[in-house]
Write a protein that holds these residues in place. Structure first.
Motif, PDB file in Angstrom:
ATOM      1  N   GLU A  19       0.829  -1.202   0.000  1.00 30.11           N
ATOM      2  CA  GLU A  19       0.000   0.000   0.000  1.00 30.11           C
ATOM      3  C   GLU A  19       0.864   1.253   0.000  1.00 30.11           C
ATOM      4  N   PHE A  22       2.245   2.140  -3.499  1.00 31.19           N
ATOM      5  CA  PHE A  22       1.264   2.813  -4.343  1.00 31.19           C
ATOM      6  C   PHE A  22       1.064   4.256  -3.900  1.00 31.19           C
ATOM      7  N   GLY A  31       1.255  -1.411 -12.154  1.00 33.74           N
ATOM      8  CA  GLY A  31       1.273  -1.756 -10.738  1.00 33.74           C
ATOM      9  C   GLY A  31       1.968  -3.062 -10.466  1.00 33.74           C
ATOM     10  N   ARG A  52      -2.026  -4.818  -6.127  1.00 34.51           N
ATOM     11  CA  ARG A  52      -3.039  -3.778  -5.936  1.00 34.51           C
ATOM     12  C   ARG A  52      -4.238  -4.400  -5.231  1.00 34.51           C
TER      13      ARG A  52
END
Length: 221
Positions: A19, A22, A31, A52
């Motif tokens: 997390e 990102f 991603g 993701r």
């Protein structure tokens, strides 16, 4: 600590690290990434083929010899078990590994150019030397894995490697520290590329690493 508790804690750390990557904006458009965390001398957790929206229950437990012991992996992740295993075997103190296609770092990998250490975050987060390039080999192949193992042997203090024509591989004591270093490397790669347009980046003065360590020690004391 019970095995189930170790697995749970490591799984949550990998989810938080994914997390964070990102949020930091260091992931490729797709991603794509794979993350792992060592459980013991023979096993590690590995992401299933996507990161993701990763959740702890998505992770699989695999052995260093390539067997899936719990959970499920997509074929795209099965291919890279050997890559992660090679790092864990070569570096007993490594607790986590992250592989990404972070755009700026991957530019250096595509150019087959080592990334110099010219930003302070790289000094602070564990890579006070250039990031070397591993010669290209098909993803997860013996050629690729041997290339990684060779770099780790020849560069015993590096905490990262650029995979030629592919991406970035970073490893550290735990998932959080590894993610921090990955972000530092991607930012440094961006800075190198930007600096090239205004005359080029400049090396640190001699003794910079020692000065940074002394500064950290003063704050910690």
């Amino acid at each position: 600590m019970k095995d189930a508790q170790v697995v749970t804690e490591q799984a949550h750390q990998l989810v938080e690290a994914a997390e964070g990557l990102f949020t930091a904006g260091v992931m490729s458009h797709s991603g794509h990434a794979n993350l792992s965390a060592r459980l013991d001398g023979e096993r590690f957790l590995l992401t299933p083929g996507f990161v993701r929206g990763l959740r702890p229950e998505h992770l699989a437990t695999v052995s260093l010899d390539g067997r899936v012991l719990a959970g499920e992996l997509q074929s795209v992740s099965t291919e890279i078990i050997a890559m992660h295993s090679a790092v864990y075997r070569a570096r007993p103190r490594v607790g986590a590994i992250i592989h990404t296609h972070s755009p700026a770092a991957t530019a250096f990998a595509v150019a087959h150019r080592p990334l110099p250490c010219r930003t302070e975050p790289m000094l602070r987060f564990g890579q006070p030397e250039e990031v070397p390039v591993v010669p290209w080999g098909p993803r997860g192949s013996d050629v690729s894995v041997r290339g990684i193992a060779d770099i780790l042997e020849r560069r015993p203090t590096t905490a990262a490697a650029l995979l030629a024509n592919h991406g970035l591989l970073v490893f550290g004591p735990d998932a959080a520290a590894t993610a921090h270093l990955l972000v530092a490397i991607e930012e440094s790669a961006e800075a190198e590329i930007a600096a090239a347009a205004i005359g080029g980046a400049v090396d640190f003065p001699e003794g910079a690493l020692e000065a940074v360590r002394a500064s950290i020690a003063r704050v910690a004391s």
